[in-house]
Each structure stands twice: as C-alpha cells, then as structure tokens.
Design a protein around this motif. Structure first.
Motif, short mmCIF file in Angstrom:
data_model
loop_
_atom_site.label_atom_id
_atom_site.label_comp_id
_atom_site.label_asym_id
_atom_site.label_seq_id
_atom_site.Cartn_x
_atom_site.Cartn_y
_atom_site.Cartn_z
N SER A 161 0.81 -1.22 0.00
CA SER A 161 0.00 0.00 0.00
C SER A 161 0.85 1.27 0.00
O SER A 161 0.55 2.21 -0.74
N PRO A 212 -9.82 -1.64 2.62
CA PRO A 212 -10.19 -0.24 2.37
C PRO A 212 -9.00 0.65 2.03
O PRO A 212 -9.14 1.58 1.23
N ASP A 213 -7.83 0.37 2.63
CA ASP A 213 -6.65 1.19 2.32
C ASP A 213 -6.27 1.08 0.85
O ASP A 213 -5.84 2.05 0.23
N ALA A 216 -8.79 2.85 -1.42
CA ALA A 216 -8.54 4.29 -1.39
C ALA A 216 -7.39 4.70 -2.30
O ALA A 216 -7.23 5.88 -2.63
N LEU A 217 -6.58 3.72 -2.72
CA LEU A 217 -5.46 3.98 -3.63
C LEU A 217 -5.75 3.50 -5.05
O LEU A 217 -4.87 3.53 -5.91
N ILE A 403 -14.56 3.34 -8.11
CA ILE A 403 -13.51 4.27 -7.71
C ILE A 403 -13.48 5.46 -8.69
O ILE A 403 -13.34 5.27 -9.90
N VAL A 407 -9.23 9.59 -7.41
CA VAL A 407 -8.34 8.72 -6.65
C VAL A 407 -7.06 8.47 -7.44
O VAL A 407 -5.94 8.58 -6.93
N ARG A 410 -4.84 11.52 -7.64
CA ARG A 410 -4.06 11.75 -6.42
C ARG A 410 -2.85 10.82 -6.37
O ARG A 410 -1.74 11.24 -6.03
#
Length: 422
Positions: A161, A212-213, A216-217, A403, A407, A410
C-alpha cells in the motif's frame, strides 16, 4: 576462448538484478536492454561504462527484437510475458521469463507449444524457489530426508500500500490495479512444487474482501486483499497457499513441508534459518535441526555476482538459464521448465474460477499431454480487457466500489512527486 551467450533484457527496472548478474557472468555477454524509461536506460549506460563494454539501448521493442542475440530475459509487465516469450521462441531465441508465466489458459497452451516447436530453452525465473532456505529444502527433500510429501504450506504476504504510487503510477488500468490476487500465486506455490517435484491436480480458491486502504489507492484486484488456494497434488498430498496484501511488516515469506518421515519449515522471523525434523526408528522420536542455510551451488560465483535482491536468488534463476542453454547438469537439474512454470501459474488462474463459482473445486489439467490442451486453447478469460475480449472476468467477486478518477489523479501526483502513500 569459448563463445559467450549473447543476452538481451526487456525491462530494465525489474530486470536490474538480472542485468547485474549477466554483466559479470563468465558465460554471458549482455548485448542489449530495452525499456521505455530513460532513467532505467541511463543506469544501464553507467553500468556499461563501468564494465567498459557496449550495451545497445532501446526504447522500442521492435528495434530491440531485431538485435542479434541468442537469448532474452523478459522482465516487462507481469501480465505480458507470455506473448513476448512466444514470439521470441519462434524467432529462435531462448527465453527466461520473470513472474508470471501466462495470464490465461490459452496463453499457457500457446507457450508450451512454442517451446516444443522451437526447441529453444525456456526457463521461469521464480526466484522464491532459489532463496537460501527454499533451495536448501529442495536439496533436503531430494535427498529423502523427510520422505514423500503429505502436506505443505507456502506464504507470500506483501503489503504494497505505501509504495502503490511508485508501482502503479496512478494508472487505473495498470495490471496491479486490475489483476486478481489469485493470479499472482507463484511466489507461494512455486517453491512447494520445486521442493517436492509434485504436480497440482485440483484447486479451491478463497479471497478476503478488498482492503479499504487499497481501495482508497485505486486497487480493487491486484494486491488489494488476500487469497488462499487449497491444492491437491498428484500423489494425494494437500497444500495451502496464502498470498496477497495482508497487513504485516515486514512481509512474510514462509514455507512448510510435512513428509512421511519428518518435516521442514523456514523460520518465520529469520528467513536465513531452517528447521528440520527427521523421525527415527521409534514413533514420535527423532532429530530436530535448526541451522542457518548456505548456498550449495556455485557459491563463489553467486557471491561475486552482486545480486542482492530477493536474497540473492535472482542470480540462480539467471545462472541456471545459462547453464540449461549450455546443456550443463545444474541447468538440467535446477532450471524451471515451461511445464512446471505453467503448473505454478494456472493454479491461480483456475483458483479464481473456483472463487467466482462459490469456492468450488476445479481440476487442473496436465498440459504436458497434448490431448488435454484443446479444451483450453481458446480460453482467454482473465481480468484484462485487452486480452479477454468477451470472456472478461470481474476484478473481484466483491461488488465494484466505483472508484472515481480523482483517486487515480491523487496517486499519480504522489508518483510524480516521488512520494509514498501514508
């Protein structure tokens, strides 16, 4: 003076370890490197200057393909090895493929037939088979120290991650964002098969929910969660593979093999050590050894190679490739051929079918047998739209979280700024 094997490398980032080995190997001449990244090519240019040799540098594969070379190391994207391997084999070049061997069952069939038809050497660079502890287990098992396998475990846990921006670049369609973790199974399954010499005949797959981590990526498939594969081997033994992006730091590389006369296991917190139990003449009584493993094949050359990645195991995959081309005994004995490579890889492909089918058992074909190949010759099912066509599979059995582009924007910014995720 004997003629050296002229080798090219496609992919200078992952291929850096193999480039270093080839640049100093007595039987190899590194003649060409191809990569789209100018920085990576710049590093090769520095190496060429240091070694006072010429290495042709290419950004375009088609130009690289025309270069006069005997063999090619494929270290490009993990889901793209098979098509390049097939083309190179048919052109008369020997091929060493990095992980993975193939993305689909159809590619597995085509790869095997390209090797058979070309008569060229194909080797699979599954470096986890050549780490000091797993290679020692291979040797001890072959010596009969624990008897025939009854049960085995392989574990490759790697939480990517924090480095996700540096290995996916914020690209929604990067293979790491799309490939299901079941496919990336040979780090855990490979050593179990090389140690024991057995073949998988059935798999059952399971997956955790995406973390979830990772969502989020931008990761849904890839290493976004964990995967377990239960295998049945051709002698009736059973095995368990655990791999994926579970939470643990440092990651876990761990293997166990239980035989009819004893067992072996790597030390979970000290990868250089091995534990071996051998039962004697009396039930439940035997000898237990705990020791630091040492290199037992060409240790001096391995030391001089400078290969430090993956515990120095990248030296052995490259070395045995060269040895196999030369027809030397160590290459014949220890190089991983196309049949065993495909055995390792299709376990994950078929385990994902099991997952999507509700964890049902799925038979693993023996593609050494030509009569078993036709059923899979046109099976392109995978999570890659460019390859699967109308056989496209979802990237997870869990619902797509949808997603947004923000995302990936970023993550791309983090990559451009040279930053990790936090």
């Amino acid at each position: 003076m004997k003629q050296k094997i002229r080798v090219g490398v496609f992919g200078a980032y992952r291929g850096k370890c193999m480039i270093d080995v080839l640049a100093g190997h007595p039987d190899a001449e590194l003649v060409a490197v191809c990569d789209k990244n100018e920085y990576c090519l710049g590093e090769v240019e520095k190496l060429a200057a240091e070694k006072q040799t010429e290495i042709a540098l290419y950004r375009d594969f088609e130009e690289f393909f025309k270069h006069d070379m005997d063999a090619v190391v494929l270290a490009n994207y993990a889901n793209e090895h098979a098509p390049y391997a097939i083309r190179l084999l048919r052109s008369g070049r020997h091929v060493m493929s990095e992980v993975l061997p193939c993305e689909t069952m159809a590619q597995a069939v085509a790869l095997i037939e390209a090797v058979e038809e070309s008569g060229r050497v194909y080797c699979y660079a599954e470096n986890y088979c050549y780490m000091d502890h797993t290679f020692e287990m291979w040797r001890r098992y072959a010596d009969g120290d624990i008897g025939e396998v009854m049960y085995a475990e392989g574990e490759y846990v790697h939480d990517c991650s924090s480095i996700w921006p540096q290995i996916t670049y914020g690209d929604r369609n990067h293979w790491r964002n799309r490939m299901h973790p079941a496919f990336y199974c040979t780090h855990s399954i490979g050593p179990m098969l090389t140690i024991t010499g057995r073949r998988p005949v059935q798999v059952v797959g399971f997956e955790t929910p995406p973390h979830p981590d990772m969502v989020a990526l931008g990761g849904i498939g890839g290493m976004a969660g964990g995967c377990m594969i239960a295998l049945t081997l051709d002698n009736g033994a059973i095995a368990k593979s655990i791999h994926g992006g579970l939470k643990r730091e440092p990651g876990s590389i761990n293997y166990q093999v239980y035989g009819r006369k004893g067992m072996m296991e790597t030390d979970r917190f000290d990868g250089g050590r091995l534990n071996v139990y051998r039962e004697g003449d009396k039930l439940c009584h035997g000898e237990f050894e705990k020791y630091a493993t040492q290199k037992f094949v060409s240790p001096d050359l391995a030391e001089k190679s400078g290969a430090v990645g993956h515990g120095g195991s990248d030296f052995y995959s490259t070395h045995f490739f060269l040895e196999k081309i030369l027809g030397n005994p160590d290459g014949e004995k220890y190089a991983i051929d196309v049949y065993q490579a495909v055995d390792m890889g299709i376990c994950g492909i078929l385990a994902y079918r099991s997952i999507l089918g509700g964890n049902i058992p799925v038979k693993v074909p023996n593609l050494r047998n030509p009569e078993e190949r036709d059923a899979w010759r046109n099976d392109n099912a995978c999570t890659n739209p460019a390859v699967a066509g109308d056989q496209l599979l979802p990237v997870s059995s869990y619902p797509d979280p949808g997603i947004p582009d923000e995302v990936y924007d970023r993550v791309r910014r983090l990559w451009l700024e040279g930053k990790n995720a936090e």
